[in-house]
Design a protein around this motif. Structure first.
Motif, PDB file in Angstrom:
ATOM      1  N   CYS A   1      -3.492  -1.577  13.757  1.00  0.00           N
ATOM      2  CA  CYS A   1      -2.822  -1.830  12.474  1.00  0.00           C
ATOM      3  C   CYS A   1      -1.859  -0.677  12.220  1.00  0.00           C
ATOM      4  O   CYS A   1      -2.252   0.481  12.238  1.00  0.00           O
ATOM      5  CB  CYS A   1      -3.863  -1.912  11.361  1.00  0.00           C
TER       6      CYS A   1
ATOM      7  N   ASN B   1      -0.560   0.195   9.587  1.00  0.00           N
ATOM      8  CA  ASN B   1      -0.766   0.823   8.274  1.00  0.00           C
ATOM      9  C   ASN B   1      -1.895   1.854   8.299  1.00  0.00           C
ATOM     10  O   ASN B   1      -1.738   2.964   7.820  1.00  0.00           O
ATOM     11  CB  ASN B   1      -1.054  -0.265   7.236  1.00  0.00           C
ATOM     12  N   CYS B   2      -3.072   1.474   8.922  1.00  0.00           N
ATOM     13  CA  CYS B   2      -4.219   2.392   8.858  1.00  0.00           C
ATOM     14  C   CYS B   2      -4.724   2.810  10.234  1.00  0.00           C
ATOM     15  O   CYS B   2      -5.720   3.509  10.348  1.00  0.00           O
ATOM     16  CB  CYS B   2      -5.350   1.748   8.062  1.00  0.00           C
TER      17      CYS B   2
ATOM     18  N   CYS C   1      -7.895  -2.418   6.128  1.00  0.00           N
ATOM     19  CA  CYS C   1      -7.097  -2.094   4.936  1.00  0.00           C
ATOM     20  C   CYS C   1      -6.527  -3.342   4.251  1.00  0.00           C
ATOM     21  O   CYS C   1      -5.934  -3.244   3.182  1.00  0.00           O
ATOM     22  CB  CYS C   1      -5.974  -1.128   5.274  1.00  0.00           C
TER      23      CYS C   1
ATOM     24  N   CYS D   1      -5.355  -7.132   8.628  1.00  0.00           N
ATOM     25  CA  CYS D   1      -6.204  -6.033   9.075  1.00  0.00           C
ATOM     26  C   CYS D   1      -7.546  -6.085   8.360  1.00  0.00           C
ATOM     27  O   CYS D   1      -7.575  -6.099   7.125  1.00  0.00           O
ATOM     28  CB  CYS D   1      -5.502  -4.705   8.816  1.00  0.00           C
TER      29      CYS D   1
HETATM   30 ZN   LIG Z   1      -5.100  -1.619   8.521  1.00  0.00          ZN
END
Ligand SMILES: [Zn+2]
Length: 388
Positions: free
Chosen positions: A341, A343-344, A363, A360
């Motif tokens: 992911c 983002n995280c 998150c 995801c």
């Molecule tokens: Zn994530």
């Protein structure tokens, strides 16, 4: 820096005859020299191998014995020697057994060419002056800026004539900096997916693609029929058995097929040029996956194998354009770029190709598969970005 340029040539009838002779002369010298070297080697395996200098030395008596060789651009005959020595060198150097001994050249090759290094001059917007041929009509000559190092004049299977040049350019110009970076994921339906969400479709030249397909089929069918008829003649012990070459219609189909295939290839190339130039103008740092590791295994699926070829060309163009315009291209290991992911950084495992979007589990961010991969590709390169 060397730059390759390809122009189309429009030789008149006299020049076409001259060119046929010049192609033939190169073949003649190649075959003669090769035959001589083969025999020398057979008669005395311990004999010292001939070098380019010795072969060049032989050209003089050769020209006396065969005056038609004087119709050739003399630098091209020296380059034949150079190629021949290189072919032997490759053969001797190869430890894998894949490279064979140099072979004789046949007049039946569909593509004929010669390479020279004498002086070619631009003589107008659409005219060149070529040694032995004089003034010859060409496509636009304005791309030729700089010193011409080497050139190959060829007649392709399509019946068209081309001149490929290597030009030494004085100095690379740089493009203004934009302070922008981008990660790129490549795909089959979309050629390039950028980390900022922009997508470039794959090339779609369906009109000529269909024509090429139709004529490919006609070619196979006609060639097969001709093979059958030639075999029948042979079996019946016909008085004048027809050979495969005596059937014209499959050869005609072959030329038309080659013409359409060349058209598709040219259009695809133009499209790739357009996309890569735009990318190099817009971004200072371009990050791509190192495709050598991932996608380039042999692939029998047609769409994928075409995509592979496009990606290779895409990368080559980006490589030299970045160098050319003073931008940075980084290739990163593609490992996990579609699993993590962006983002995280949570790795939620492999996702099969039919999963185009996912959320995801850690998150909760919703991802477009390709854009997420492109962002990860950009992230991977952060340690390698140079400061401009
Ligand atoms: Zn994530």
């Amino acid at each position: 820096m060397l730059k390759g340029i390809k122009l189309k040539l429009y030789p008149n009838h006299t020049q076409q005859d001259q060119l046929a002779q010049m192609f033939g002369n190169d073949r003649f010298v190649w075959n003669r020299m090769l035959d001589m070297m083969n025999k020398r080697y057979q008669n005395n395996p311990d004999s010292k191998f001939l070098g380019k200098f010795q072969l060049d030395y032989l050209l003089k008596p050769f020209k006396k014995e065969y005056p038609f060789l004087k119709n050739s651009d003399s630098s091209s005959l020296q380059i034949v020697n150079e190629f021949l020595i290189q072919a032997w060198r490759n053969f001797f150097k190869d430890k894998t057994g894949k490279v064979g001994k140099p072979r004789f050249h046949s007049r039946k090759y569909l593509r004929q060419s010669y390479t020279g290094k004498s002086n070619i001059k631009v003589a107008g917007k659409r005219y060149l002056k070529v040694p032995k041929l004089g003034y010859i009509k060409s496509s636009k000559t304005d791309a030729i800026k700089g010193k011409i190092k080497r050139y190959t004049l060829s007649k392709e299977a399509t019946g068209n004539y081309y001149l490929a040049l290597q030009v030494e350019l004085p100095e690379a110009k740089t493009l203004p900096k934009t302070n922008k970076q981008v990660g790129i994921d490549v795909g089959v339906a979309d050629l390039a997916i950028l980390s900022n969400g922009v997508k470039y479709q794959s090339f779609n030249g369906s009109y000529f693609k269909n024509k090429a397909r139709v004529w490919q089929r006609k070619y196979s069918r006609r060639r097969h029929q001709a093979q059958v008829l030639a075999a029948q003649d042979k079996n019946r012990k016909a008085l004048f058995p027809r050979s495969l070459d005596s059937f014209n219609n499959w050869q005609k189909a072959q030329t038309i097929k080659a013409k359409y295939q060349a058209k598709v290839a040219n259009q695809r190339k133009d499209y790739l040029h357009k996309v890569t130039t735009e990318l190099v103008k817009k971004y200072d740092v371009i990050v791509i996956e190192d495709l050598k590791i991932k996608n380039l295994q042999q692939n029998h699926h047609l769409a994928k194998s075409i995509a592979n070829a496009s990606w290779r060309m895409f990368r080559t163009m980006l490589e030299y354009k970045c160098k050319w315009y003073g931008k940075q291209l980084i290739a990163v290991d593609p490992k996990n770029t579609s699993r993590i992911c962006s983002n995280c950084n949570y790795n939620s495992g492999e996702k099969t190709l039919d999963i185009r979007e996912w959320t995801c589990p850690k998150c909760g961010v919703h991802h477009d598969r390709d854009i997420n991969a492109a962002v990860n590709i950009l992230k991977k390169a952060q340690s390698q970005v140079q400061c401009f």
